[in-house]
Design an enzyme around this catalytic site. Structure first.
Site, short mmCIF file in Angstrom:
data_model
loop_
_atom_site.label_atom_id
_atom_site.label_comp_id
_atom_site.label_asym_id
_atom_site.label_seq_id
_atom_site.Cartn_x
_atom_site.Cartn_y
_atom_site.Cartn_z
N CYS A 1 4.98 -6.03 4.04
CA CYS A 1 4.25 -4.96 4.71
C CYS A 1 4.39 -3.69 3.86
CB CYS A 1 4.81 -4.74 6.12
SG CYS A 1 3.60 -4.04 7.28
N HIS B 39 11.01 -4.33 7.28
CA HIS B 39 11.40 -3.69 8.53
C HIS B 39 12.91 -3.60 8.68
CE1 HIS B 39 7.28 -5.14 9.15
NE2 HIS B 39 7.15 -4.01 9.81
N CYS C 68 0.16 -8.91 9.48
CA CYS C 68 1.59 -9.10 9.72
C CYS C 68 1.81 -9.56 11.16
CB CYS C 68 2.37 -7.82 9.43
SG CYS C 68 1.72 -6.35 10.22
N CYS D 31 7.43 5.12 15.92
CA CYS D 31 6.43 5.57 16.88
C CYS D 31 5.10 5.80 16.17
CB CYS D 31 6.88 6.87 17.54
SG CYS D 31 8.41 6.75 18.47
N HIS E 70 -4.65 -7.55 4.60
CA HIS E 70 -3.23 -7.73 4.92
C HIS E 70 -3.07 -7.95 6.41
CE1 HIS E 70 1.05 -7.29 5.17
NE2 HIS E 70 0.91 -6.30 6.03
N GLY F 199 0.79 -1.22 0.00
CA GLY F 199 0.00 0.00 0.00
C GLY F 199 0.82 1.26 0.00
#
Length: 773
Positions: A741, A709, A658, A531, A656, A447
C-alpha cells in the site's frame, strides 16, 4: 418508548486519541497519560449522550485500536506468536494489545501484526481473529467490566456493548485446515457468559450484543449456532436484558432466526433494510411475544439530516402493531462511522450554511433520535421541530446547487465504446514491453511517501496565509526532486512523485471537482490512529480543470526513469465519500469516472506513460448479499473502465487494491482490464494469490511483499520467500515487486530500510531466475 445509541465515535472531537496513541508509540508519553486521554474521551461521550436525553447509553463501544481486537483479548484468543508477551503483569496487557495490532520489532523481538480487513461494507478496518483447531478460550481482559464501572462511578448506568459470539467467530479465520470456526462456539460461550454474569452482578440491566452477521448469507449451521448461543446465554442469565443488534442491511432469509432468538430486544437497520419492518410486524410469533423492536431510523453511516416524516411513518407502523412500550428508537448502526459534531464546522467558506443545514453528524444524530422518540408520542405535524426539519429536507430537494444538466447529459451519452481500450491486453503488453523497456520483476511503490510534520506544515502555512503559493510550490518541488533522486539511487524501476502536495487520496481530488464540499473537523476512524475526513458529494460531479498534470509532468521532467501519474478511481472516491442519497450510486460513479477519464487523457498528453488509478474500495462496495453482487460489479467495473479507456495501447494503466478477498470476484477484477494490478498480500502470506492462480489471471500483478500498516521492517529473506510463493502462480514476466500500500503514514527511517530490502530482494530474484533460465 426507549431511545438508545449503539455506539459513539471514539477518537475524540479533535482526534485526541489519535494524537495520544501516536505519542505513546513514539515513547513521548507513558501508558498512564494515554489512558488518561482515553478516559476523558469516554467521559465526554457519556456526558454528551446523557445530555442528549438518551435512555440507554452504550459503554465498551470505546476502543484504543479496534473493538474486534478488544473481543479477542477478552476471550483470550491470542495467537501463539504473542504468548511470549504474556507474563501475568497487568501493565503488559497494553504491550500485547499493540503487538497484535501493529506487530513488534524491538528488544530482540520480531513479531508480525494480525491481519486487518474491512468491517463489512464500511471503510473501517478490524483485526481478524485467528483460530486453530480445538481453540481454547479463557477470559483475559476485563475492559468491558472496567468501562462499565467507570461510567457507573460517573452516575451513568450504561448498556455494555460486545461483538456477538457468532459474528465474532464468523469474522475470524481458520489458521489451519480440518475444522469449521463456528464449531468453536461452545468453547467460546463460557467466556461470554462469565463476562455477562459479572456485568449483571455489578448492576447492568441491558447488554447489547452486535450480530451484524444476521444480514449476511448464513449457512444452516450458522443459523443453528445463533439459536444455540442465545439459548445458552438466556439459560445462564434469565434476568439480564439482552438486545441483539443487526445492522448494515435487511434480515431477509435470516428474519425467522432473528425473531426467534431468546432475547429481550432485536435491533434492525431501516436505512439499509426498510423491508425488514413489515416482515417482522407480520410475524405472529414476534408480535405475540414481549420482545421489544429497536428501529434504526437515523442513518449511522451518512451525514444527511434525518427526514422525520419518513422515520415517523416507520415508528407509527411499529407502534400500531406492538404498542409504544415495545418500540425503541436508535441510529441504524454505531455512530463510529459518522463525524463527531457538526457544530465544530464554523467556517462558512468551507461549508456554507445552506449545505450545512442539510447535515447531521454524530452529536446531532443523538438529538434526532430523542426528537423522534418524543415526536412519535405527539401530533408531530404541528410540532415546530418537525416543521423545521421538513423545511430543511425540502430545501435540499429543490436546491439549484445540486443539478447540472450538462453533466447528466454526458452520462446519458456514454456508449459501449467508452468502456473499451483499443486492443486486448496481450496486444498492449507486447507494445508496452517494447516502449517502456522495463526489466524482469519491475519494482515500484504504490504512490505516496511519508507525510512528515514539515510537509503537513507547508500545507497548513499555505492555508493560513503564512506561505505564498509560489513559496509553497517551490518547497513541494524540492520534496519531489529529493524523493526522485532517492528512488533513482535505490534502484526502483518505476518512480512516483510522492504525493507531498496531497492531503488525502480522495479529499485531494474532491477539492478539484465540482459537486463536492468539505469539512474542517469531519474526521472518521479508519483503523487504529488512522482517521480520514471524507468529502461530501452533494451534487453533480465534473472536472473544471486538470488536477494532477502539473505535478506529474514536473516529476517526469526531472527524471529519466518512468514516473507514474497517480489518480484515485471513481468507485473509491464514491466509497470513501459521504454520498448524496437522491440518485443511484451508479450515476454518481459514472460522473466521477468521466472526470477521471479527462484527467487520464491529459496525463497521457503531458507525456506520462504509466498511470495508476487506485481502486482499493472495489471489494468493500460489494453488497452484503451475494445475489446483489452482479449488478454492483457490472457498474463498478464499468466506472473504472470508463476512467481508463481513453488512452493508447502503449500507455500502461495500473490499479491498486488492498484488503480484498478476491476469490469470489476475480472475474470482475480481470474485467477491469488494468495492465497491472498491485494488491495487498503480505499479512495473509500471499494467500490472496490463490484466487489469481485458480482463475489464471491474464494480466500483470504486483503482490505486496511487505505490510506498510506496521512499523516493522521485513527482512530480505522474508520478501524473497513471498516472491517465490508468487512465482508459483504468476508467470515471471507478469510479476511486479512493490509494497502492499502507500507509505504516507509511515516514518522515513523504516520506509527507507524496508524499500532497500525490497530492492535487494528483487535483484536477488532476477539473478536466481536468470541463472535458472
Amino acid at each position: 418508548m426507549l431511545s438508545h445509541n449503539l455506539g459513539y465515535p471514539r477518537v475524540g472531537s479533535q482526534r485526541e486519541l489519535k494524537k495520544a496513541s501516536e505519542q505513546f508509540w513514539a515513547g513521548k508519553i507513558d501508558r498512564d497519560e494515554l489512558q488518561k486521554v482515553a478516559r476523558k474521551i469516554r467521559h465526554q461521550n457519556w456526558e454528551t449522550q446523557k445530555n442528549a436525553g438518551l435512555d440507554l447509553i452504550p459503554s465498551n463501544d470505546f476502543s484504543l485500536y479496534d473493538h474486534v481486537l478488544d473481543t479477542s483479548l477478552m476471550a483470550g484468543a491470542i495467537p501463539e506468536r504473542y504468548h511470549q508477551l504474556i507474563d501475568g503483569k497487568s501493565n503488559r496487557e497494553l504491550d500485547l494489545y499493540y503487538a497484535m495490532a501493529r506487530g513488534v520489532q524491538r528488544d530482540g523481538l520480531d513479531i508480525k501484526a494480525m491481519e486487518m480487513t474491512k468491517w463489512f461494507d464500511t471503510n473501517y478496518h478490524y483485526l481478524v481473529p485467528e483460530f486453530v483447531k480445538d481453540q481454547k478460550f479463557s477470559r483475559y481482559s476485563d475492559k468491558v467490566i472496567i468501562e462499565f464501572e467507570d461510567a457507573l462511578h460517573k452516575g451513568i448506568l450504561t448498556k455494555p456493548v460486545l461483538v456477538g459470539p457468532v459474528t465474532y467467530l464468523l469474522l475470524g479465520k481458520e489458521k489451519e485446515a480440518g475444522f469449521d470456526k463456528i464449531d468453536l462456539l461452545d468453547n467460546l460461550l463460557p467466556v461470554y457468559i462469565s463476562v455477562l454474569k459479572e456485568l449483571a452482578s455489578r448492576g447492568a440491566e441491558w447488554v447489547q450484543l452486535d450480530e451484524p452477521a444476521l444480514v449476511l448469507d448464513l449457512t444452516n449451521k450458522d443459523k443453528l449456532a445463533l439459536q444455540s448461543a442465545y439459548a445458552q446465554i438466556r439459560e445462564a442469565l434469565p434476568k439480564l436484558k439482552i438486545l441483539v443488534a443487526s445492522y448494515f442491511g435487511a434480515l431477509e432469509d435470516n428474519l425467522s432466526i432473528a425473531t426467534s432468538l431468546n432475547i429481550d430486544a432485536l435491533h434492525i437497520d431501516l436505512t439499509r433494510g426498510a423491508e425488514t419492518l413489515p416482515q417482522i410486524l407480520a410475524d405472529e410469533a414476534f408480535v405475540n411475544s414481549t420482545k421489544k423492536l429497536s428501529l434504526g431510523v437515523v442513518d449511522g453511516r451518512n451525514i444527511w439530516k434525518n427526514d422525520f416524516a419518513k422515520s415517523l411513518e416507520f415508528v407509527k407502523k411499529a407502534i400500531e402493531v406492538l404498542g409504544e412500550n415495545r418500540v425503541m428508537i436508535a441510529p441504524s448502526s454505531s455512530l463510529l462511522h459518522s463525524p463527531h459534531d457538526l457544530d465544530l464546522e464554523k467556517n462558512e467558506s468551507v461549508l456554507t450554511q445552506e449545505i450545512k443545514n442539510w447535515m447531521a453528524f454524530a452529536k446531532q444524530k443523538l438529538s434526532e433520535v430523542t426528537a423522534l422518540s418524543q415526536l412519535a408520542q405527539t401530533d408531530w405535524t404541528t410540532d415546530q421541530s418537525f416543521i423545521e426539519n421538513q423545511k430543511a429536507i425540502a430545501s435540499r430537494r429543490t436546491s439549484t446547487l445540486i443539478h447540472k444538466p450538462e453533466v447528466k447529459n454526458r452520462v446519458a451519452s456514454i456508449s459501449q465504446h467508452d468502456f473499451e481500450r483499443q486492443n486486448a491486453f496481450q496486444v498492449r503488453q507486447t507494445i508496452q514491453l517494447e516502449k517502456l523497456k522495463l526489466p524482469l520483476f519491475p519494482s515500484t511503490t504504490i504512490g505516496s511517501f511519508p507525510q512528515t510534520d514539515e510537509v503537513r506544515q507547508l500545507r497548513a502555512n499555505l492555508k493560513s496565509g503564512k506561505l505564498t503559493l509560489e513559496d509553497y510550490e517551490t518547497r513541494i518541488k524540492e520534496e519531489i526532486v529529493s524523493s526522485l533522486r532517492w528512488q533513482e539511487e535505490l534502484g526502483i524501476d518505476v518512480l512516483v512523485h510522492g504525493e507531498f502536495e496531497r492531503n488525502d487520496m480522495v479529499e485531494y481530488f474532491g477539492e478539484s471537482l465540482s459537486g463536492f464540499v468539505f469539512t474542517q473537523n469531519g474526521w472518521v476512524q479508519s483503523y487504529g490512529s488512522r482517521c480520514v475526513k471524507p468529502p461530501v458529494i452533494f451534487g453533480d460531479v465534473e472536472r473544471p480543470g486538470a488536477m494532477t498534470v502539473k505535478w506529474s509532468a514536473f516529476a517526469q521532467a526531472n527524471s529519466e526513469k518512468l514516473v507514474k501519474g497517480m489518480l484515485t478511481g471513481p468507485v473509491t472516491i464514491l466509497q470513501w465519500s459521504f454520498v448524496r442519497d437522491d440518485q443511484p450510486r451508479k450515476d454518481t460513479a459514472f460522473q466521477i469516472g468521466l472526470a477521471i477519464r479527462d484527467e487520464v487523457v491529459d496525463l497521457e498528453k503531458a507525456g506520462i506513460k504509466v498511470i495508476q488509478i487506485d481502486e482499493p474500495a472495489i471489494r468493500e462496495g460489494l453488497p452484503l448479499r451475494k445475489y446483489a453482487w452482479r449488478n454492483y460489479l457490472t457498474w463498478a467495473v464499468d466506472a473504472f473502465r470508463l476512467s481508463a479507456a481513453g488512452v493508447a495501447d502503449q500507455t500502461q494503466i495500473h490499479t491498486h487494491m488492498c484488503y480484498s478477498e478476491f476469490n469470489d470476484i476475480i472475474d470482475s477484477i480481470a474485467a477491469m482490464d488494468a495492465d497491472v494490478i498491485t494488491i495487498e498480500t503480505s499479512r495473509s502470506q500471499m494467500e490472496l494469490l490463490d484466487a489469481f492462480a485458480n482463475f489464471n489471471y491474464p494480466n500483470e500483478i504486483g503482490p505486496g511483499v511487505y505490510d506498510i500498516h506496521s512499523p516493522r521492517v521485513p527482512t530480505v529473506d522474508e520478501m524473497i520467500v513471498l516472491l517465490e510463493k508468487a512465482l508459483k502462480v504468476i508467470p515471471s514476466r507478469n510479476l511486479w515487486v512493490n509494497p502492499d500500500c502507500g507509505l504516507k503514514t509511515r516514518k522515513w527511517p523504516e520506509t527507507e530500510a524496508a524499500l532497500r530490502n525490497m530492492i535487494t530482494a528483487a535483484n536477488l530474484l532476477r539473478e536466481s531466475v536468470s541463472v535458472e533460465q
